[in-house]
Design an enzyme around this catalytic site. Sequence first.
Site, PDB file in Angstrom:
ATOM      1  N   ASP A 199       0.831  11.167 -14.227  1.00  0.00           N
ATOM      2  CA  ASP A 199       0.606   9.508 -15.282  1.00  0.00           C
ATOM      3  C   ASP A 199       0.904   9.687 -16.658  1.00  0.00           C
ATOM      4  O   ASP A 199       0.543   8.647 -17.006  1.00  0.00           O
ATOM      5  CB  ASP A 199      -1.695  10.125 -14.768  1.00  0.00           C
TER       6      ASP A 199
ATOM      7  N   GLU B 166      28.175 -23.193  13.602  1.00  0.00           N
ATOM      8  CA  GLU B 166      26.772 -23.376  13.109  1.00  0.00           C
ATOM      9  C   GLU B 166      26.449 -25.083  12.454  1.00  0.00           C
ATOM     10  O   GLU B 166      26.023 -25.252  11.828  1.00  0.00           O
ATOM     11  CB  GLU B 166      26.791 -22.719  11.653  1.00  0.00           C
TER      12      GLU B 166
ATOM     13  N   HIS C 250      31.055 -26.374   5.214  1.00  0.00           N
ATOM     14  CA  HIS C 250      31.829 -25.627   4.771  1.00  0.00           C
ATOM     15  C   HIS C 250      32.774 -24.944   5.643  1.00  0.00           C
ATOM     16  O   HIS C 250      33.722 -23.974   4.945  1.00  0.00           O
ATOM     17  CB  HIS C 250      31.093 -24.344   5.271  1.00  0.00           C
TER      18      HIS C 250
ATOM     19  N   GLN D  67      -6.451 -13.910 -19.559  1.00  0.00           N
ATOM     20  CA  GLN D  67      -5.260 -14.757 -20.855  1.00  0.00           C
ATOM     21  C   GLN D  67      -4.540 -13.883 -20.937  1.00  0.00           C
ATOM     22  O   GLN D  67      -3.387 -15.034 -21.591  1.00  0.00           O
ATOM     23  CB  GLN D  67      -6.825 -15.024 -21.485  1.00  0.00           C
TER      24      GLN D  67
ATOM     25  N   GLU E 111      -1.582   5.351  -2.883  1.00  0.00           N
ATOM     26  CA  GLU E 111      -1.247   5.140  -4.333  1.00  0.00           C
ATOM     27  C   GLU E 111      -0.840   6.622  -4.656  1.00  0.00           C
ATOM     28  O   GLU E 111       0.838   6.408  -5.208  1.00  0.00           O
ATOM     29  CB  GLU E 111      -1.716   4.821  -5.079  1.00  0.00           C
ATOM     30  N   HIS E 112      -1.437   7.427  -5.027  1.00  0.00           N
ATOM     31  CA  HIS E 112      -1.012   8.855  -5.188  1.00  0.00           C
ATOM     32  C   HIS E 112      -1.462   9.547  -3.929  1.00  0.00           C
ATOM     33  O   HIS E 112      -2.838   9.695  -3.021  1.00  0.00           O
ATOM     34  CB  HIS E 112      -2.153   9.565  -6.105  1.00  0.00           C
TER      35      HIS E 112
ATOM     36  N   GLN F 101      -8.889  11.048 -10.074  1.00  0.00           N
ATOM     37  CA  GLN F 101      -8.920   9.498 -10.021  1.00  0.00           C
ATOM     38  C   GLN F 101     -10.465   8.666 -10.065  1.00  0.00           C
ATOM     39  O   GLN F 101     -10.161   7.820 -10.282  1.00  0.00           O
ATOM     40  CB  GLN F 101      -8.035   9.171  -8.810  1.00  0.00           C
TER      41      GLN F 101
ATOM     42  N   SER G  76      -7.492   1.885  -9.090  1.00  0.00           N
ATOM     43  CA  SER G  76      -6.499   2.979  -8.489  1.00  0.00           C
ATOM     44  C   SER G  76      -7.002   3.690  -7.160  1.00  0.00           C
ATOM     45  O   SER G  76      -8.148   4.630  -6.652  1.00  0.00           O
ATOM     46  CB  SER G  76      -6.674   4.155  -9.946  1.00  0.00           C
TER      47      SER G  76
ATOM     48  N   HIS H   1     -11.099   6.418 -12.965  1.00  0.00           N
ATOM     49  CA  HIS H   1     -10.550   5.577 -13.840  1.00  0.00           C
ATOM     50  C   HIS H   1     -11.481   4.316 -13.673  1.00  0.00           C
ATOM     51  O   HIS H   1     -11.426   3.735 -14.376  1.00  0.00           O
ATOM     52  CB  HIS H   1      -9.160   5.011 -12.371  1.00  0.00           C
TER      53      HIS H   1
END
Length: 430
Positions: free
Chosen positions: A356, A410, A415, A186, A322-323, A255, A233, A258
């Site tokens: 981090d 073309e 053009h 939301q 990611e890490h 990690q 993560s 998380h």
Amino acid sequence: MKTIINPSRSEWEKALKRPVQKTKEIGKIVKPIMRKVKRSGDKALKKFALEYDHVQIKNLLVSLDEIKQARDLVDPQLKEAIALAKKNIEKFHAAQVTPELKMEVMEGVTCMRRSVPIQRVGLYIPGGTAPLFSTVLMLGIPANLAGCEEIVLSTPPDKHGNIHPAILYTADLIGIDKIVKAGGAQAIAAMTYGTESVPKVDKIFGPGNQYVTAAKQLAVKKGVAIDMPAGPSEVLVYADESAIPAFVAADLLSQAEHGVDSQVVLVTNTEKFAKKVLKEVEAQLESLSRKDIAKRALENSVAVIMGHKDTALELINDYAPEHLIICVEDEEEAVNKIINAGSVFIGNYTPESAGDYASGTNHTLPTYGYARNYSGVSLDSFFKKITYQKITEKGIQNLGQTIEIMAANELLDAHKNAVTLRLKFLKNKK
């Protein structure tokens, strides 16, 4: 954690399979949320706060009084830590400024490129199981440095309708005062469409759960950019006997705590070293306040024994973590061969948690293998790059025939004509 020994290339995908994201099921939940917020604005946000956060919200925007009160609720030691982290992050991100590029590519033809800040940005800050005030620094600092005109921060309230004091304090410290009490899909919907209280933004940043990720991907279809696709993560630690097993275990657990859908991976060259690390993981796990979460994450996790270092590095690049922590004897060689990773941490004394929080690099990074084609958040993430060109009379005479030939081939007569008319005008002018 499972242990797998020398898996063949055909087994890599299955061996390192990330927790499944139930995209269709999540989409069925997120799409109606997006529609309701679009249709009912603030009313929908308050309804969802009651339904999901179990709190009745009177005012969606945090007041100045709430921000002032937060200053007194944050421990002085934490304030000092935030200040030092802020200094390092600002220093590293300020150094990423690129000067305007201006070049005469041929006589009379000048091309330019400028960085222009994105005007309105939305920052999503998770605040559910862990209030990530550090993410306020990671997103708010480069947004400020870039010169974004409007910065909106959205984060879920607690059961009393309050935002965690450290989040408010950090936001105030870097000059963000438009803070929305909304979380989940939301919140993304509010920043996508705009409501009576929440401005519509041009780009949305920030990590989140699978619902937030799904909402961000839907936002793209509505013309709002996002920083990157991001999910749970993850960390991959590449270590050999030169690494300290207790350090490796601590990094894996950092990690794992998380979320239950996080994944941690150990890649090492011997089963003996892997056993030492897994023994440390078990020992350290028991002292964690979030050990139940970490335990479930470890069920998604694996230790891989790869006897040959070149094959180990190929596997790491294929996984695209990611890490990535590299703690091996030939660290420089290993680092130079990495082509797919969100952020890399090198050596025994470089924990992932440094990135981090306070080393200076950004912790908003691509997950789920997206490090193959996405970068983490940087100063550039808050800019658009606009190119310009200026052509003089001499320039159009020098370049014109080339454009005419290419356009004609073309079959784009208009053009070609746009150049031909100018060349004729200059010829007649003489």
